[in-house]
Design an enzyme around this catalytic site. Structure first.
Site, mmCIF file in Angstrom:
data_model
loop_
_atom_site.group_PDB
_atom_site.id
_atom_site.type_symbol
_atom_site.label_atom_id
_atom_site.label_comp_id
_atom_site.label_asym_id
_atom_site.label_seq_id
_atom_site.Cartn_x
_atom_site.Cartn_y
_atom_site.Cartn_z
ATOM 1 N N ARG A 1 38.790 49.372 45.646
ATOM 2 C CA ARG A 1 39.251 49.672 44.283
ATOM 3 C C ARG A 1 38.091 50.172 43.432
ATOM 4 O O ARG A 1 38.252 51.106 42.638
ATOM 5 C CB ARG A 1 39.885 48.439 43.644
ATOM 6 C CG ARG A 1 41.217 48.026 44.269
ATOM 7 C CD ARG A 1 41.859 46.909 43.470
ATOM 8 N NE ARG A 1 42.184 47.332 42.127
ATOM 9 C CZ ARG A 1 42.304 46.494 41.093
ATOM 10 N NH1 ARG A 1 42.125 45.196 41.259
ATOM 11 N NH2 ARG A 1 42.596 46.958 39.894
ATOM 12 N N CYS B 1 36.115 43.414 35.719
ATOM 13 C CA CYS B 1 36.936 43.499 36.937
ATOM 14 C C CYS B 1 38.105 44.414 36.620
ATOM 15 O O CYS B 1 37.948 45.404 35.922
ATOM 16 C CB CYS B 1 37.392 42.104 37.376
ATOM 17 S SG CYS B 1 38.283 41.192 36.096
#
Length: 283
Positions: free
Chosen positions: A183, A240
């Protein structure tokens, strides 16, 4: 006072202690009812359920109508009210656990520090460690008297998207991204509309804080790992996807005796929502 981690044996000794509150933080980003369903099937005695979406997060749109990310920080007054409803007082020892290596429990740990309550710890190894120790799960719900916790000076730092934009060119802040490497690189984005990372950010997958049994690594190991990412913790920023698993890195930094790093609450979900903000891909 337990301020970072607690083991199953110690928690088991305090399950009926009136000055302890245990909170079940199980969650699933792809199945929002999974945590509560799991809690109903079985939980640690006297635990109460903490819902990530409605209690540990705030409104996704700010007063200005701007998107604040998938899990913005809750309103402080609302969080205090939630804690009081759980029976938390100023002298309460709070213990948070989940079934995901602390992925969600660390968010509650950080939120308590954010409103100035240091007596909060994450169950090391979570439910897996609890059950491997032969300790039971129950189904009855706990009923506690209302608490009276009050907000105190914060023990945590945050930064905004605007501050990180200003930091892009020669800034002194070191940004660390807690998402999975694919990701981070922009190769497999299944949640947010855009893949990639904030330019200049380094990657520290939160699961790399754990040993094979799901417990946290030692202080020495964590200090060694984080030393490769930045020179000074007070000038580091953890982020994040939406400000949740970044708290796992912040907990690991406390264990490593490297305090002072900040959280970017909106994280990637807020950052990538504005096409004016640059995006980097790859390593």
């Amino acid at each position: 006072m337990h301020t970072t981690l607690i083991d199953s044996a110690t928690l088991a000794q305090h399950l009926t202690d009136p000055d302890w509150v245990v909170l079940d933080c199980r969650h699933d980003l792809m199945n929002l009812s999974a945590g509560r369903d799991g809690f109903a099937i079985g939980h640690i005695q006297n635990a109460q359920f903490a819902d990530m979406e409605s209690q540990l997060s705030g409104a996704k749109l700010g007063a200005d109508g701007m998107f604040r990310g998938r899990h913005p920080l809750p309103d402080r007054a609302a969080l205090i009210e939630t804690l009081r409803a759980w029976g938390v007082n100023d002298n309460t020892q709070v213990v948070a656990y989940d079934a995901h290596g602390g992925m969600y429990a660390a968010r509650l740990w950080w939120l308590l520090r954010w409103i100035g309550h240091p007596a909060v710890a994450v169950l090391d190894g979570g439910l897996a460690a609890w059950q491997s120790a032969g300790l039971p799960l129950v189904t009855p719900l706990a009923a506690r008297p209302r608490g009276h916790i009050a907000e105190k000076p914060t023990l945590a730092k945050t930064v905004t998207a605007a501050e990180l934009v200003d930091n892009l060119h020669g800034g002194e802040l070191s940004v660390v991204d807690a998402r999975a490497p694919d990701r981070y690189r922009g190769e497999n984005e299944t949640i947010d509309p855009v893949g990639g990372h904030i330019p200049g950010a380094k990657n520290r997958f939160f699961k790399d804080n754990l040993k094979g049994d799901g417990r946290f690594k030692s202080e020495r190991e964590l200090r060694h790992d984080f030393a490769a990412l930045f020179d000074s913790a007070p000038y580091a920023v953890m982020q994040c996807g939406s400000g949740v698993t970044a708290c796992h890195n912040l907990l690991a930094l406390e264990l490593a005796k490297l305090p002072g790093a900040a959280l970017y609450p909106g994280s990637w979900s807020e950052w990538c929502a504005d096409p004016a903000r640059p995006v980097a891909t790859g390593d």
